[in-house]
Design a protein around this motif. Structure first.
Motif, short mmCIF file in Angstrom:
data_model
loop_
_atom_site.label_atom_id
_atom_site.label_comp_id
_atom_site.label_asym_id
_atom_site.label_seq_id
_atom_site.Cartn_x
_atom_site.Cartn_y
_atom_site.Cartn_z
N ALA A 89 0.86 -1.18 0.00
CA ALA A 89 0.00 0.00 0.00
C ALA A 89 0.90 1.23 0.00
O ALA A 89 2.05 1.17 0.43
N PRO A 90 0.43 2.37 -0.50
CA PRO A 90 1.28 3.55 -0.54
C PRO A 90 1.49 4.16 0.85
O PRO A 90 0.59 4.12 1.69
N THR A 91 2.67 4.68 1.07
CA THR A 91 2.94 5.35 2.33
C THR A 91 2.47 6.80 2.27
O THR A 91 2.67 7.49 1.28
N GLY A 92 1.85 7.22 3.34
CA GLY A 92 1.54 8.64 3.53
C GLY A 92 2.41 9.13 4.67
O GLY A 92 3.02 8.34 5.40
N GLY A 93 2.45 10.42 4.86
CA GLY A 93 3.26 10.98 5.94
C GLY A 93 4.23 12.01 5.43
O GLY A 93 4.40 12.19 4.23
N GLU A 94 4.86 12.70 6.36
CA GLU A 94 5.72 13.83 6.01
C GLU A 94 7.20 13.57 6.30
O GLU A 94 7.55 12.74 7.13
N PHE A 95 8.03 14.35 5.59
CA PHE A 95 9.49 14.30 5.78
C PHE A 95 9.99 15.61 6.37
O PHE A 95 9.57 16.69 5.95
N MET A 96 10.88 15.49 7.35
CA MET A 96 11.58 16.64 7.90
C MET A 96 12.77 16.94 7.00
O MET A 96 13.66 16.10 6.82
N THR A 97 12.79 18.13 6.41
CA THR A 97 13.87 18.50 5.51
C THR A 97 14.53 19.80 5.96
O THR A 97 13.93 20.59 6.70
N ILE A 98 15.76 20.01 5.50
CA ILE A 98 16.50 21.24 5.80
C ILE A 98 16.80 21.94 4.48
O ILE A 98 17.64 21.46 3.70
N PRO A 99 16.09 23.03 4.18
CA PRO A 99 16.31 23.74 2.92
C PRO A 99 17.69 24.40 2.83
O PRO A 99 18.34 24.66 3.86
N VAL A 100 18.11 24.67 1.62
CA VAL A 100 19.37 25.36 1.36
C VAL A 100 19.31 26.78 1.95
O VAL A 100 18.32 27.50 1.80
N GLN A 101 20.38 27.18 2.64
CA GLN A 101 20.49 28.51 3.23
C GLN A 101 21.74 29.22 2.72
O GLN A 101 22.76 28.57 2.46
N LYS A 102 21.66 30.53 2.59
CA LYS A 102 22.84 31.31 2.24
C LYS A 102 23.89 31.19 3.33
O LYS A 102 25.09 31.08 3.07
N ASP A 103 23.41 31.23 4.59
CA ASP A 103 24.30 31.10 5.74
C ASP A 103 24.34 29.63 6.16
O ASP A 103 23.48 29.15 6.90
N THR A 104 25.33 28.90 5.66
CA THR A 104 25.39 27.47 5.91
C THR A 104 25.69 27.13 7.38
O THR A 104 25.50 25.98 7.79
N ALA A 105 26.10 28.12 8.14
CA ALA A 105 26.36 27.88 9.56
C ALA A 105 25.07 27.56 10.32
O ALA A 105 25.12 27.00 11.42
N ARG A 106 23.92 27.89 9.72
CA ARG A 106 22.65 27.63 10.38
C ARG A 106 22.29 26.14 10.39
O ARG A 106 21.46 25.70 11.19
N TYR A 107 22.90 25.37 9.49
CA TYR A 107 22.54 23.97 9.37
C TYR A 107 22.74 23.19 10.67
O TYR A 107 21.98 22.28 10.99
N ALA A 108 23.78 23.54 11.42
CA ALA A 108 24.10 22.79 12.64
C ALA A 108 22.96 22.86 13.64
O ALA A 108 22.56 21.85 14.24
N THR A 109 22.39 24.05 13.83
CA THR A 109 21.28 24.20 14.77
C THR A 109 20.00 23.58 14.19
O THR A 109 19.22 22.95 14.91
N SER A 110 19.79 23.75 12.89
CA SER A 110 18.62 23.13 12.25
C SER A 110 18.67 21.62 12.44
O SER A 110 17.65 20.97 12.68
N LYS A 111 19.87 21.06 12.34
CA LYS A 111 20.05 19.62 12.53
C LYS A 111 19.65 19.22 13.95
O LYS A 111 18.99 18.19 14.16
N LYS A 112 20.04 20.02 14.94
CA LYS A 112 19.68 19.70 16.33
C LYS A 112 18.16 19.68 16.52
O LYS A 112 17.61 18.81 17.19
N ILE A 113 17.49 20.66 15.94
CA ILE A 113 16.03 20.74 16.05
C ILE A 113 15.39 19.54 15.36
O ILE A 113 14.48 18.90 15.90
#
Length: 416
Positions: free
Chosen positions: A296-320
């Motif tokens: 059967a098909p899966t429903g549901g959502e994915f947690m994603t991290i969009p591209v940012q100009k300030d790549t330093a933000r990824y570390a905190t986004s990852k924690k969240i």
């Protein structure tokens, strides 16, 4: 001037317009802005039904606090969220975190606005492979599923008993059809489902389509014809009502909830409603043509991290993101959303707390992502032709073979 990236985004927006969630989860409205400095991170999701007092909102905010920042959460309608995410990516002001319906992941990934898990370092090692596949494109993974739901057959024990049908004897299409014959002969109604001309119709037909052994790259195969013939024969024999042609998953459920039907094809999200209906019910995996559980098909959502100009933000986004996809959060969130967790450890905790979820854990284990098989952004175009074929066959305007042949021709042209 349209740059190469802008061209991709505009094209993706056209595809996104065709992607409508086929599950019972989540839509809404609101506004948001890109992540800003000063300890504020933005998070967009498709759950507008949750206000500031909701457990989901509190969890999101707590995960921000644990990461040392403030999270500004905004909920959008599912399709609106996709278009806003594409526009934000084009303008270079995407939110820090983005939760999207799983078929949308490939659309956003192809548009170039999502980071891969190899880039953002989100761990997917414990995620069930079939659930994770919905967030993959061209060998890369673009997020972490927060949970999954899927379809199965609810059955009314009283209706089956009155017709002399043992639910355990239903193992394939033949035994299911025999059971429907006995139920209708006993004066009750057989099965209800959603065959509406939208993604919901495709979503509900896919277990039968895949259960025949058919593949979405060839809609007019002999196996696909057998699946569509199964449904059309049920209508001709009176085993399923003509209303299925216009049924959404909600109206289909309302039919089953009357207590007159032996079976209702629906999802995990109806567990609360079946109890309210007072029906003595059971759950069966949708059978494949020759036996076993159909994918059967899966429903549901994915947690994603969009591209940012300030790549330093990824570390905190990852924690969240890690906080929201921890085993503890999976169990809390997925139980609230009527989802099955995507990891074995969290599933065990869910079943320990609620044994009624065991059949759904099994159903999710056999499930399949709609964009799997490397379909990616081709899926919405194929799905549109599939639901059109189902509509044409069930209405009697075309035979199953002719409807699927026309669908394959149109899908091939649309996905060149």
């Amino acid at each position: 001037m349209i740059t190469k990236k802008t061209s991709r985004l505009l094209g993706a927006a056209v595809v996104a317009a065709a992607v409508v969630a086929g599950v019972a989860a989540c839509s809404g409205s609101g506004s948001g802005s890109s992540g800003s400095a000063g300890g504020t991170y933005t998070f967009w999701d498709p759950y507008p039904q949750f206000d500031a007092s909701a457990d989901w909102t509190k969890l999101v905010e707590q995960c921000g606090t644990d990461a040392g920042v403030t999270v500004k959460r905004t909920g959008y309608d599912t399709s609106d969220l996709t278009n806003k995410a594409l526009l934000a990516g084009q303008q270079g002001n995407s939110p820090d975190l983005l939760l999207v319906d799983n078929p949308v992941v490939s659309t956003l990934a192809e548009a170039g606005i999502l980071t891969t898990t190899s880039e953002n370092k989100l761990d997917t090692s414990d995620i069930q492979k079939n659930i994770l596949a919905a967030g993959q494109l061209d060998g890369k993974t673009y997020g972490v599923p927060i949970g999954a739901n899927t379809l199965a057959l609810y059955y009314n024990k009283a209706v089956l008993s009155a017709a002399g049908v043992d639910a355990s004897s239903i193992t394939d299409w033949s035994t299911l059809t025999d059971a429907l014959g006995k139920v209708t002969a006993a004066g009750k109604k057989g099965i209800t489902f959603s065959a509406i001309g939208t993604e919901e119709g495709s979503f509900q037909f896919l277990p039968w389509f895949w259960g025949s052994g058919a593949n979405l790259t060839k809609l007019d195969s002999d196996k696909a014809e057998k699946a569509l013939t199964l449904w059309t024969d049920w209508l001709k024999k009176g085993y399923a009502p003509n209303s299925v042609i216009n049924n959404t998953q909600t109206t289909s459920w309302q039919e089953f909830a009357t207590g007159d039907y032996a079976f209702g094809e629906n999802g995990t999200w109806q567990l609360g409603n079946v109890k309210k209906a007072g029906i003595d019910y059971g759950i069966l995996s949708i059978p494949a043509m020759d036996g076993g559980a159909a994918p059967a098909p899966t429903g549901g959502e994915f947690m994603t991290i969009p591209v940012q100009k300030d790549t330093a933000r990824y570390a905190t986004s990852k924690k969240i993101a890690e906080c929201l996809t921890s085993t503890k959060s999976f169990v809390k969130t997925d139980t609230t959303l009527s989802y099955i967790a995507p990891t074995e450890a969290a599933q065990k905790e869910q079943v320990a707390a609620n044994p009624e979820l065991k059949p759904w854990v099994d159903a999710v284990a056999a499930a399949k992502g709609r964009t799997s098989d490397d379909l990616g952004t081709k899926y919405p175009k194929i799905s549109k032709e599939l639901w059109t074929a189902v509509q044409n066959a069930l209405s009697g305007s075309q035979s199953p073979a002719d409807a699927l042949k026309a669908a394959q021709t149109a899908a091939a042209a649309a996905t060149k």
